[in-house]
Scaffold this motif. Structure first.
Motif, PDB file in Angstrom:
ATOM      1  N   CYS A 172     -11.323  32.799  -1.485  1.00 16.16           N
ATOM      2  CA  CYS A 172     -10.963  32.999  -2.896  1.00 16.16           C
ATOM      3  C   CYS A 172     -10.490  34.428  -3.144  1.00 16.16           C
ATOM      4  O   CYS A 172      -9.547  34.661  -3.919  1.00 16.16           O
ATOM      5  CB  CYS A 172     -12.155  32.681  -3.794  1.00 16.16           C
ATOM      6  SG  CYS A 172     -12.598  30.934  -3.842  1.00 16.16           S
ATOM      7  N   ALA A 173     -11.156  35.385  -2.483  1.00 16.84           N
ATOM      8  CA  ALA A 173     -10.764  36.786  -2.650  1.00 16.84           C
ATOM      9  C   ALA A 173      -9.355  37.035  -2.131  1.00 16.84           C
ATOM     10  O   ALA A 173      -8.607  37.852  -2.680  1.00 16.84           O
ATOM     11  CB  ALA A 173     -11.766  37.695  -1.935  1.00 16.84           C
ATOM     12  N   LEU A 174      -8.967  36.314  -1.059  1.00 15.12           N
ATOM     13  CA  LEU A 174      -7.612  36.444  -0.534  1.00 15.12           C
ATOM     14  C   LEU A 174      -6.578  35.984  -1.553  1.00 15.12           C
ATOM     15  O   LEU A 174      -5.469  36.515  -1.620  1.00 15.12           O
ATOM     16  CB  LEU A 174      -7.462  35.622   0.749  1.00 15.12           C
ATOM     17  CG  LEU A 174      -8.086  36.186   2.022  1.00 15.12           C
ATOM     18  CD1 LEU A 174      -7.972  35.167   3.141  1.00 15.12           C
ATOM     19  CD2 LEU A 174      -7.411  37.486   2.424  1.00 15.12           C
ATOM     20  N   LEU A 175      -6.946  34.989  -2.363  1.00  8.16           N
ATOM     21  CA  LEU A 175      -6.022  34.459  -3.373  1.00  8.16           C
ATOM     22  C   LEU A 175      -6.067  35.263  -4.666  1.00  8.16           C
ATOM     23  O   LEU A 175      -5.076  35.324  -5.398  1.00  8.16           O
ATOM     24  CB  LEU A 175      -6.368  32.995  -3.666  1.00  8.16           C
ATOM     25  CG  LEU A 175      -6.310  32.031  -2.481  1.00  8.16           C
ATOM     26  CD1 LEU A 175      -6.822  30.657  -2.896  1.00  8.16           C
ATOM     27  CD2 LEU A 175      -4.891  31.929  -1.947  1.00  8.16           C
ATOM     28  N   ALA A 176      -7.230  35.869  -4.955  1.00  3.93           N
ATOM     29  CA  ALA A 176      -7.426  36.529  -6.250  1.00  3.93           C
ATOM     30  C   ALA A 176      -6.464  37.687  -6.473  1.00  3.93           C
ATOM     31  O   ALA A 176      -5.832  37.783  -7.535  1.00  3.93           O
ATOM     32  CB  ALA A 176      -8.875  37.014  -6.361  1.00  3.93           C
ATOM     33  N   SER A 177      -6.339  38.553  -5.497  1.00  7.26           N
ATOM     34  CA  SER A 177      -5.503  39.742  -5.693  1.00  7.26           C
ATOM     35  C   SER A 177      -4.013  39.420  -5.786  1.00  7.26           C
ATOM     36  O   SER A 177      -3.329  39.945  -6.668  1.00  7.26           O
ATOM     37  CB  SER A 177      -5.773  40.755  -4.572  1.00  7.26           C
ATOM     38  OG  SER A 177      -7.095  41.261  -4.685  1.00  7.26           O
ATOM     39  N   PRO A 178      -3.461  38.554  -4.899  1.00  8.42           N
ATOM     40  CA  PRO A 178      -2.057  38.185  -5.093  1.00  8.42           C
ATOM     41  C   PRO A 178      -1.793  37.526  -6.439  1.00  8.42           C
ATOM     42  O   PRO A 178      -0.754  37.766  -7.060  1.00  8.42           O
ATOM     43  CB  PRO A 178      -1.791  37.200  -3.939  1.00  8.42           C
ATOM     44  CG  PRO A 178      -2.781  37.565  -2.899  1.00  8.42           C
ATOM     45  CD  PRO A 178      -4.005  38.003  -3.651  1.00  8.42           C
ATOM     46  N   LEU A 179      -2.733  36.694  -6.906  1.00  9.05           N
ATOM     47  CA  LEU A 179      -2.571  36.031  -8.200  1.00  9.05           C
ATOM     48  C   LEU A 179      -2.544  37.046  -9.338  1.00  9.05           C
ATOM     49  O   LEU A 179      -1.672  37.008 -10.209  1.00  9.05           O
ATOM     50  CB  LEU A 179      -3.709  35.022  -8.412  1.00  9.05           C
ATOM     51  CG  LEU A 179      -3.714  34.257  -9.735  1.00  9.05           C
ATOM     52  CD1 LEU A 179      -2.439  33.423  -9.866  1.00  9.05           C
ATOM     53  CD2 LEU A 179      -4.944  33.362  -9.832  1.00  9.05           C
ATOM     54  N   THR A 180      -3.494  37.983  -9.311  1.00  7.45           N
ATOM     55  CA  THR A 180      -3.529  39.030 -10.335  1.00  7.45           C
ATOM     56  C   THR A 180      -2.289  39.908 -10.252  1.00  7.45           C
ATOM     57  O   THR A 180      -1.707  40.285 -11.288  1.00  7.45           O
ATOM     58  CB  THR A 180      -4.794  39.889 -10.179  1.00  7.45           C
ATOM     59  OG1 THR A 180      -5.952  39.055 -10.306  1.00  7.45           O
ATOM     60  CG2 THR A 180      -4.851  40.990 -11.235  1.00  7.45           C
ATOM     61  N   GLY A 181      -1.877  40.239  -9.029  1.00  7.08           N
ATOM     62  CA  GLY A 181      -0.677  41.055  -8.855  1.00  7.08           C
ATOM     63  C   GLY A 181       0.566  40.382  -9.406  1.00  7.08           C
ATOM     64  O   GLY A 181       1.418  41.032 -10.032  1.00  7.08           O
ATOM     65  N   TRP A 182       0.671  39.057  -9.200  1.00  8.81           N
ATOM     66  CA  TRP A 182       1.826  38.324  -9.726  1.00  8.81           C
ATOM     67  C   TRP A 182       1.836  38.318 -11.249  1.00  8.81           C
ATOM     68  O   TRP A 182       2.881  38.534 -11.873  1.00  8.81           O
ATOM     69  CB  TRP A 182       1.799  36.890  -9.192  1.00  8.81           C
ATOM     70  CG  TRP A 182       2.945  36.057  -9.699  1.00  8.81           C
ATOM     71  CD1 TRP A 182       4.217  36.020  -9.216  1.00  8.81           C
ATOM     72  CD2 TRP A 182       2.908  35.145 -10.810  1.00  8.81           C
ATOM     73  NE1 TRP A 182       4.989  35.156  -9.951  1.00  8.81           N
ATOM     74  CE2 TRP A 182       4.209  34.600 -10.935  1.00  8.81           C
ATOM     75  CE3 TRP A 182       1.922  34.747 -11.703  1.00  8.81           C
ATOM     76  CZ2 TRP A 182       4.539  33.669 -11.915  1.00  8.81           C
ATOM     77  CZ3 TRP A 182       2.244  33.830 -12.687  1.00  8.81           C
ATOM     78  CH2 TRP A 182       3.540  33.292 -12.793  1.00  8.81           C
ATOM     79  N   ILE A 183       0.656  38.084 -11.855  1.00  6.71           N
ATOM     80  CA  ILE A 183       0.575  38.094 -13.326  1.00  6.71           C
ATOM     81  C   ILE A 183       0.936  39.474 -13.864  1.00  6.71           C
ATOM     82  O   ILE A 183       1.672  39.609 -14.848  1.00  6.71           O
ATOM     83  CB  ILE A 183      -0.840  37.677 -13.785  1.00  6.71           C
ATOM     84  CG1 ILE A 183      -1.130  36.227 -13.378  1.00  6.71           C
ATOM     85  CG2 ILE A 183      -0.983  37.844 -15.306  1.00  6.71           C
ATOM     86  CD1 ILE A 183      -2.559  35.792 -13.629  1.00  6.71           C
ATOM     87  N   TRP A 184       0.428  40.511 -13.214  1.00 10.26           N
ATOM     88  CA  TRP A 184       0.735  41.888 -13.627  1.00 10.26           C
ATOM     89  C   TRP A 184       2.239  42.135 -13.541  1.00 10.26           C
ATOM     90  O   TRP A 184       2.846  42.693 -14.461  1.00 10.26           O
ATOM     91  CB  TRP A 184      -0.018  42.857 -12.716  1.00 10.26           C
ATOM     92  CG  TRP A 184       0.081  44.314 -13.075  1.00 10.26           C
ATOM     93  CD1 TRP A 184       1.198  45.004 -13.482  1.00 10.26           C
ATOM     94  CD2 TRP A 184      -0.982  45.284 -13.051  1.00 10.26           C
ATOM     95  NE1 TRP A 184       0.918  46.310 -13.700  1.00 10.26           N
ATOM     96  CE2 TRP A 184      -0.418  46.524 -13.444  1.00 10.26           C
ATOM     97  CE3 TRP A 184      -2.324  45.235 -12.720  1.00 10.26           C
ATOM     98  CZ2 TRP A 184      -1.176  47.698 -13.515  1.00 10.26           C
ATOM     99  CZ3 TRP A 184      -3.072  46.392 -12.795  1.00 10.26           C
ATOM    100  CH2 TRP A 184      -2.514  47.609 -13.190  1.00 10.26           C
ATOM    101  N   PHE A 185       2.849  41.724 -12.424  1.00 10.37           N
ATOM    102  CA  PHE A 185       4.274  41.957 -12.214  1.00 10.37           C
ATOM    103  C   PHE A 185       5.129  41.206 -13.237  1.00 10.37           C
ATOM    104  O   PHE A 185       6.126  41.726 -13.751  1.00 10.37           O
ATOM    105  CB  PHE A 185       4.661  41.522 -10.796  1.00 10.37           C
ATOM    106  CG  PHE A 185       6.111  41.713 -10.471  1.00 10.37           C
ATOM    107  CD1 PHE A 185       6.611  42.977 -10.162  1.00 10.37           C
ATOM    108  CD2 PHE A 185       6.991  40.638 -10.468  1.00 10.37           C
ATOM    109  CE1 PHE A 185       7.959  43.158  -9.867  1.00 10.37           C
ATOM    110  CE2 PHE A 185       8.330  40.809 -10.169  1.00 10.37           C
ATOM    111  CZ  PHE A 185       8.820  42.078  -9.868  1.00 10.37           C
ATOM    112  N   GLN A 186       4.742  39.970 -13.545  1.00 10.96           N
ATOM    113  CA  GLN A 186       5.533  39.138 -14.439  1.00 10.96           C
ATOM    114  C   GLN A 186       5.296  39.442 -15.915  1.00 10.96           C
ATOM    115  O   GLN A 186       6.242  39.447 -16.718  1.00 10.96           O
ATOM    116  CB  GLN A 186       5.217  37.650 -14.184  1.00 10.96           C
ATOM    117  CG  GLN A 186       5.673  37.138 -12.835  1.00 10.96           C
ATOM    118  CD  GLN A 186       7.184  37.058 -12.715  1.00 10.96           C
ATOM    119  OE1 GLN A 186       7.896  36.878 -13.697  1.00 10.96           O
ATOM    120  NE2 GLN A 186       7.694  37.213 -11.502  1.00 10.96           N
TER     121      GLN A 186
END
Length: 397
Positions: free
Chosen positions: A348-362
């Motif tokens: 889950c931690a592997l998915l959490a940061s990319p997901l947050t990063g994508w939301i931040w970027f978008q």
């Protein structure tokens, strides 16, 4: 009658964790700079860290089950900490990418080997009414290493800027001391478990089906939280976005770890007195405050306050969650149960940061922090309605 909550074994394990975390956190702030210097691209750094963490996560359930199956804890602890210590100087031997991948993976594999067995050993040293304080004390000592490590790194780099490879050699010193301390550990003998089926590397998927309902209900909530609890790097990026300096950002990280270290044991005592569920929910509410506050705060005093609250959140949740799991699973399955949870948590931690990063970027930082805070608030409702607190008789305080 005098109750001894912090036993010799708990002290030894806590000191081992302190020294190991000191070694790791000495290198944490400089690892990206070192990898860039030896030619790693940002993509390659991400691949390296992702693979290393995946190996650690996937191996926790397997080695946890092996520990339960063999009825032994200490050998897994010794091998795990030895791998992590040896990996530090290996990073400085050569700059070939495959070698660096090997050394970094060895470090994370060591974590996977030791985690379930170590936490089971801690659990064996306590009763259901005292486990939260035992895990809290261990987390407190562990996090003191996370305070000392970056502080030592800052001092070293002040006098020897850019000399990263020497740091990897120096980091072996506390790691070696940790290995020596593991040989002071003694465990109560447990009978090996009969097991006719082969234990596969992905055993934790099967254990999930076999686990008690109470365990699955709890871990579902913990894993949803892991999926939204992204890397602390995003908090530091928010500090930098507000115009604060690198030194102030690193100082905030050290301050957070200091608060965490000081508060983990008191929160563990509190959890034993009023219940692990209540303290854990308080921790989630503190997390909500931090992430909601990150949307509006832009000053140094404001960020100091939020990192203070963030330290309290960590103290109220990390050790308490493991104590909660220990209290609802049989002692013969503790390493497997914790290893399975931490294995899924790593995924889950592997998915959490990319997901947050994508939301931040978008959509921007505000949206990323806002979604995390709102989801955590809903998660509090899930824990209140669907996850029962463990029932046990407390002891005299």
């Amino acid at each position: 009658m005098k109750f001894v909550f912090i036993t010799r074994t708990v002290w030894v394990l806590s000191l081992v964790s302190l020294l190991t975390d000191m070694a790791s956190e000495m290198l944490y702030p400089v690892m990206p700079f070192y990898l860039e210097r030896i030619g790693f691209s940002v993509l390659l750094i991400g691949l390296l860290e992702g693979m290393a963490e995946a190996i650690a996560g996937l191996s926790k359930g397997y080695f946890g089950k092996q520990s339960d199956h063999k009825g032994k804890r200490v050998p897994f602890v010794q091998i795990g900490y030895a791998f992590s210590a040896i990996s530090k100087p290996l990073m400085a031997v050569t700059v070939y990418p495959l070698w660096v991948f090997f050394a970094r993976t060895l470090d994370r594999l060591g974590k996977g080997i030791r985690t379930g067995a170590r936490d089971a050993l801690l659990s064996d040293e306590a009763s259901p009414a005292t486990r939260a304080r035992v895990f809290g004390f261990h987390r407190s000592m562990d996090t003191l290493g996370a305070v000392a490590g970056p502080a030592l790194a800052l001092v070293y780099l002040y006098f020897y800027p850019g000399q990263y490879r020497t740091m990897f050699l120096l980091a072996f010193i506390p790691g070696f001391l940790a290995i020596v301390l593991t040989y002071l550990l003694k465990e109560k003998p447990k009978p090996a478990q009969p097991h006719t089926q082969k234990i596969s590397f992905f055993y934790f998927f099967r254990y999930w089906k076999e686990a008690p309902v109470a365990y699955r209900q709890l871990v579902v909530g913990l894993l949803i939280f892991a999926l939204i609890n992204s890397s602390d790097v995003f908090l530091l990026l928010r500090v930098r976005q507000a115009g604060l300096s690198d030194v102030q950002a690193i100082g905030a990280y050290i301050f957070y770890n200091l608060i965490y270290a000081l508060a983990a044991y008191p929160f563990g005592i509190w959890a034993d007195r009023i219940g692990v569920k209540r303290v854990f929910l308080i921790g989630l509410l503190l997390f909500c405050i931090v992430y909601a506050g990150m949307i509006v705060v832009n000053t140094l005093p404001g960020f100091v306050f939020l990192f203070f609250i963030y330290g309290l959140f960590a103290a109220a949740t990390e050790g308490v969650a493991k104590a909660w799991i220990s209290n609802i699973t049989p002692s013969t399955e503790t390493a497997t149960a914790i290893g399975t949870y931490t294995g899924f948590q790593s995924i889950c931690a592997l998915l959490a940061s990319p997901l947050t990063g994508w939301i931040w970027f978008q959509f921007g930082a505000g949206m990323a922090f806002g979604i995390t805070a709102a989801t955590t608030a809903l998660l509090v409702g899930y824990f209140m309605l669907f996850v029962k607190a463990p029932v046990y008789h407390n002891v005299k305080k």
